[in-house]
Design a protein around this motif. Structure first.
Motif, PDB file in Angstrom:
ATOM      1  N   GLU A   1      19.944   6.231  39.330  1.00 23.78           N
ATOM      2  CA  GLU A   1      18.581   5.966  39.844  1.00 23.78           C
ATOM      3  C   GLU A   1      17.441   6.766  38.833  1.00 23.78           C
ATOM      4  O   GLU A   1      16.469   5.956  38.606  1.00 23.78           O
ATOM      5  CB  GLU A   1      18.301   6.697  41.221  1.00 23.78           C
TER       6      GLU A   1
ATOM      7  N   MET B   1      14.520   4.741  36.774  1.00 23.84           N
ATOM      8  CA  MET B   1      13.173   4.954  37.034  1.00 23.84           C
ATOM      9  C   MET B   1      12.323   5.718  35.826  1.00 23.84           C
ATOM     10  O   MET B   1      11.213   5.761  36.112  1.00 23.84           O
ATOM     11  CB  MET B   1      12.946   5.491  38.170  1.00 23.84           C
TER      12      MET B   1
ATOM     13  N   ASP C   1      16.916  -2.123  44.137  1.00 21.33           N
ATOM     14  CA  ASP C   1      15.384  -2.057  43.782  1.00 21.33           C
ATOM     15  C   ASP C   1      14.497  -1.749  44.923  1.00 21.33           C
ATOM     16  O   ASP C   1      13.597  -1.119  44.944  1.00 21.33           O
ATOM     17  CB  ASP C   1      14.998  -3.532  43.185  1.00 21.33           C
TER      18      ASP C   1
ATOM     19  N   ASN D   1      14.730   1.933  45.716  1.00 26.20           N
ATOM     20  CA  ASN D   1      13.885   2.730  44.858  1.00 26.20           C
ATOM     21  C   ASN D   1      12.393   2.575  45.178  1.00 26.20           C
ATOM     22  O   ASN D   1      11.502   3.708  44.800  1.00 26.20           O
ATOM     23  CB  ASN D   1      14.179   2.195  43.329  1.00 26.20           C
TER      24      ASN D   1
ATOM     25  N   SER E   1      12.167   4.457  48.768  1.00 25.38           N
ATOM     26  CA  SER E   1      12.847   6.025  49.272  1.00 25.38           C
ATOM     27  C   SER E   1      12.298   7.257  49.070  1.00 25.38           C
ATOM     28  O   SER E   1      11.138   7.290  48.059  1.00 25.38           O
ATOM     29  CB  SER E   1      14.364   6.065  48.580  1.00 25.38           C
TER      30      SER E   1
ATOM     31  N   GLY F   1      13.059   7.811  45.376  1.00 26.17           N
ATOM     32  CA  GLY F   1      11.866   6.845  44.564  1.00 26.17           C
ATOM     33  C   GLY F   1      10.496   7.455  44.594  1.00 26.17           C
ATOM     34  O   GLY F   1       9.791   7.483  43.398  1.00 26.17           O
TER      35      GLY F   1
END
Length: 206
Positions: free
Chosen positions: A16, A20, A175, A178, A181, A184
């Motif tokens: 993750e 990102m 996706d 992310n 969340s 995220g």
């Protein structure tokens, strides 16, 4: 290129973060990459902030590289914020997602839908040195279901239902997760902090 170590052995978190934070000019290493596979860092703080800072400082000290650590957990309103910082070990040792979810279901047995509100929290800390620490917090609200739904994700994801999407976290694509969340959202805040820090430049395409 800077090297930054993720203070975790969790492959999901590494993936993750790599996705990102890909715009920044640093290489994200795992504990395995720096010879610290299996490192167990005590998490005895009473807040997510304290635990994430402690983990990042330990790994930075051991490796000499900046370190990123996160502490995440589920806070259930009916349980007065539990399991909170004890989320990973809610059902005791050894850590088990299956056991944790089973205990949560049992703890909320008979509680009506209106009383099953909860939030996921993540605090991410990037420790470079004592006077250069970046901290970002992300939260997302949802409800706890009485049974698991979905085969994706990990941890409490199959029980954490987001009404606006009519899905649990375990039913979301990578996706989708992310985008909303707790992790995220914390990473988005971290990205903003990194963009303001000259030590972590954005990559420039040739």
């Amino acid at each position: 290129m800077n090297k930054v170590v993720l203070a975790s052995s969790n492959s999901h978190k590494l993936k993750e973060l790599q996705a990102m934070l890909s715009e920044f000019d640093f290489e994200l290493l795992s504990l395995s990459d720096v010879g610290l596979a299996g490192l167990d860092i005590p998490e005895d703080g009473d807040t997510f902030e304290a635990n994430s800072l402690q983990k990042a400082k330990v790994v930075a000290g051991l490796t000499g590289y900046p370190a990123i650590a996160d502490d995440s957990g589920l806070m259930v309103d009916h349980l007065n914020g539990a399991p909170g910082v004890y989320s990973a070990r809610y059902a005791g040792e050894p850590k088990s997602d299956k056991a944790n979810n089973a205990k949560l279901i049992e703890s909320l047995r008979g509680v009506p839908e209106s009383g099953r509100t909860a939030k996921f929290v993540t605090v991410i800390t990037l420790f470079v040195k004592e006077d250069q620490i970046l901290t970002a917090r992300g939260e997302v609200e949802g409800q706890i279901l009485s049974e698991e739904r979905g085969s994706g994700g990990f941890g409490y994801d199959p029980l954490f239902y987001v009404e606006s999407l009519d899905k649990t976290f375990a039913e979301l694509s990578g996706d989708e997760k992310n985008a909303i969340s707790h992790r995220g959202r914390a990473i988005l805040k971290l990205r903003s902090l990194l963009a303001e820090d000259h030590n972590f430049a954005v990559k420039h395409e040739d």
